[in-house]
Design an enzyme around this catalytic site. Sequence first.
Site, PDB file in Angstrom:
ATOM      1  CG  ASP A  27      25.769  -9.479  -3.338  1.00  0.00           C
ATOM      2  OD1 ASP A  27      26.240  -9.937  -2.275  1.00  0.00           O
ATOM      3  OD2 ASP A  27      25.024  -8.485  -3.359  1.00  0.00           O
ATOM      4  CG  ASN A  62      29.175 -15.995  -1.795  1.00  0.00           C
ATOM      5  OD1 ASN A  62      28.608 -16.377  -2.815  1.00  0.00           O
ATOM      6  ND2 ASN A  62      30.446 -15.623  -1.769  1.00  0.00           N
ATOM      7  CD  GLU A  79      33.500   0.514  -0.229  1.00  0.00           C
ATOM      8  OE1 GLU A  79      33.636  -0.415  -1.050  1.00  0.00           O
ATOM      9  OE2 GLU A  79      34.057   1.623  -0.365  1.00  0.00           O
ATOM     10  CG  LEU A 102      39.306 -16.205 -18.543  1.00  0.00           C
ATOM     11  CD1 LEU A 102      38.264 -15.372 -19.283  1.00  0.00           C
ATOM     12  CD2 LEU A 102      38.616 -17.104 -17.516  1.00  0.00           C
ATOM     13  CD  GLU A 109      24.315  -3.287 -23.210  1.00  0.00           C
ATOM     14  OE1 GLU A 109      23.246  -3.399 -22.578  1.00  0.00           O
ATOM     15  OE2 GLU A 109      24.539  -2.357 -24.009  1.00  0.00           O
ATOM     16  CG  HIS A 137      31.983 -16.028   2.090  1.00  0.00           C
ATOM     17  ND1 HIS A 137      31.323 -15.160   1.246  1.00  0.00           N
ATOM     18  CD2 HIS A 137      31.888 -15.485   3.330  1.00  0.00           C
ATOM     19  CE1 HIS A 137      30.846 -14.141   1.958  1.00  0.00           C
ATOM     20  NE2 HIS A 137      31.174 -14.308   3.224  1.00  0.00           N
TER      21      HIS A 137
HETATM   22  C1  IPE Z   1      29.775  -6.251  -3.191  1.00  0.00           C
HETATM   23  O1  IPE Z   1      28.899  -6.998  -2.419  1.00  0.00           O
HETATM   24  C2  IPE Z   1      31.189  -6.682  -2.928  1.00  0.00           C
HETATM   25  C3  IPE Z   1      31.555  -8.008  -3.406  1.00  0.00           C
HETATM   26  C4  IPE Z   1      30.794  -8.818  -4.100  1.00  0.00           C
HETATM   27  C5  IPE Z   1      32.896  -8.428  -3.096  1.00  0.00           C
HETATM   28  P1  IPE Z   1      28.383  -6.480  -1.009  1.00  0.00           P
HETATM   29  O2  IPE Z   1      27.456  -7.519  -0.511  1.00  0.00           O
HETATM   30  O3  IPE Z   1      29.537  -6.124  -0.140  1.00  0.00           O
HETATM   31  O4  IPE Z   1      27.636  -5.158  -1.424  1.00  0.00           O
HETATM   32  P2  IPE Z   1      26.523  -4.312  -0.633  1.00  0.00           P
HETATM   33  O5  IPE Z   1      27.053  -4.089   0.751  1.00  0.00           O
HETATM   34  O6  IPE Z   1      25.279  -5.140  -0.608  1.00  0.00           O
HETATM   35  O7  IPE Z   1      26.367  -3.062  -1.427  1.00  0.00           O
HETATM   36  C1  IPE Z   2      29.300 -11.796  -1.680  1.00  0.00           C
HETATM   37  O1  IPE Z   2      28.343 -12.409  -0.885  1.00  0.00           O
HETATM   38  C2  IPE Z   2      30.715 -12.064  -1.227  1.00  0.00           C
HETATM   39  C3  IPE Z   2      31.392 -10.926  -0.597  1.00  0.00           C
HETATM   40  C4  IPE Z   2      30.917  -9.725  -0.487  1.00  0.00           C
HETATM   41  C5  IPE Z   2      32.703 -11.185  -0.058  1.00  0.00           C
HETATM   42  P1  IPE Z   2      27.796 -11.707   0.427  1.00  0.00           P
HETATM   43  O2  IPE Z   2      28.645 -12.107   1.573  1.00  0.00           O
HETATM   44  O3  IPE Z   2      27.664 -10.253   0.230  1.00  0.00           O
HETATM   45  O4  IPE Z   2      26.379 -12.387   0.553  1.00  0.00           O
HETATM   46  P2  IPE Z   2      25.030 -11.679   0.991  1.00  0.00           P
HETATM   47  O5  IPE Z   2      24.848 -10.480   0.108  1.00  0.00           O
HETATM   48  O6  IPE Z   2      25.185 -11.288   2.431  1.00  0.00           O
HETATM   49  O7  IPE Z   2      23.983 -12.720   0.777  1.00  0.00           O
HETATM   50 MG    MG Z   3      26.200  -9.032  -0.405  1.00  0.00          MG
END
Ligand code: IPE
Ligand code: IPE
Ligand code: MG
Length: 243
Positions: A22, A24, A69, A133, A209, A39
């Site tokens: 998360d 990006n 989602e 892996l 964990e 991304h």
């Molecule tokens: C969770 O991240 C999904 C992925 C990392 C692919 P999100 O950014 O979509 O999650 P929420 O919306 O903050 O819960």
């Molecule tokens: C995680 O990064 C990647 C995906 C959910 C595809 P985000 O796109 O959720 O990045 P933030 O949370 O908006 O910073």
């Molecule tokens: Mg996110």
Amino acid sequence: MDKEDYQLDMNNIPAHIAFIMDGNGRWAKKRMMPRTFGHNEGTKTIRKVALEANRLGVKAMTVYAFSTENFARPEEEVQFIFKLPKKFFESYLKELIENNVQICMIGHLDKAPKATRDIINSAIEQTKNNTGLKLCFAFIYGGRDEIVHSTKQIVQDVQEGKISINDITEDYFNSTLMSANLPDVDLMIRTSGEQRLSNFMLWQLAYAEFIFTPVYWPDFDEKELHKSIWLYQNRERRYGGLK
Ligand code: IPE
Ligand code: IPE
Ligand code: MG
């Protein structure tokens, strides 16, 4: 601190590490760049972390790449993410194969465009005999969706007389999940500071964990991996028992 400063017990390396990649978008925003830039940068982290996990003897690593989602995001961003597997495998598959990494995936690949499906299936096929892996992509994946999917399959098998209700044990249920060929998750790491599961591997994380780090996914690296494993090794896993 360098990664070597985290003294790891090589006899206690987690078998399966699951990542919620998360941050990006926020990483890119901080640099006044579009979210897609983040991304793209995030795919480089997958390569880096997978190669290091492989070196450390981690058996499986699951990365949450797109949730059920995430279709709620703007079409343009969704389309960009769906093109990333091609970019990722064109850049890194050769190196991953040289390192004996096996590619696998959980989720609804059937909901992805054909070009994306083809590239992922080809990577799975080309690496199916590798024994290092297991790098598993959770792509168009949702934990609740996975459980419902298994449940429907099990009910059908009972209705058709293939199994009886008494056959449905925890082990049996586990064997019907998309992740059936992966060991239990020992360590779950979520980057970016958010502290929630966002529908990730609800069954598989039962005794994992958890580590939540403020680091955005594009900034996560070998050192952060070593630190996380070091933290994991200093936890006490009791599984309901007593020390
Ligand atoms: C969770 O991240 C999904 C992925 C990392 C692919 P999100 O950014 O979509 O999650 P929420 O919306 O903050 O819960
Ligand atoms: C995680 O990064 C990647 C995906 C959910 C595809 P985000 O796109 O959720 O990045 P933030 O949370 O908006 O910073
Ligand atoms: Mg996110």
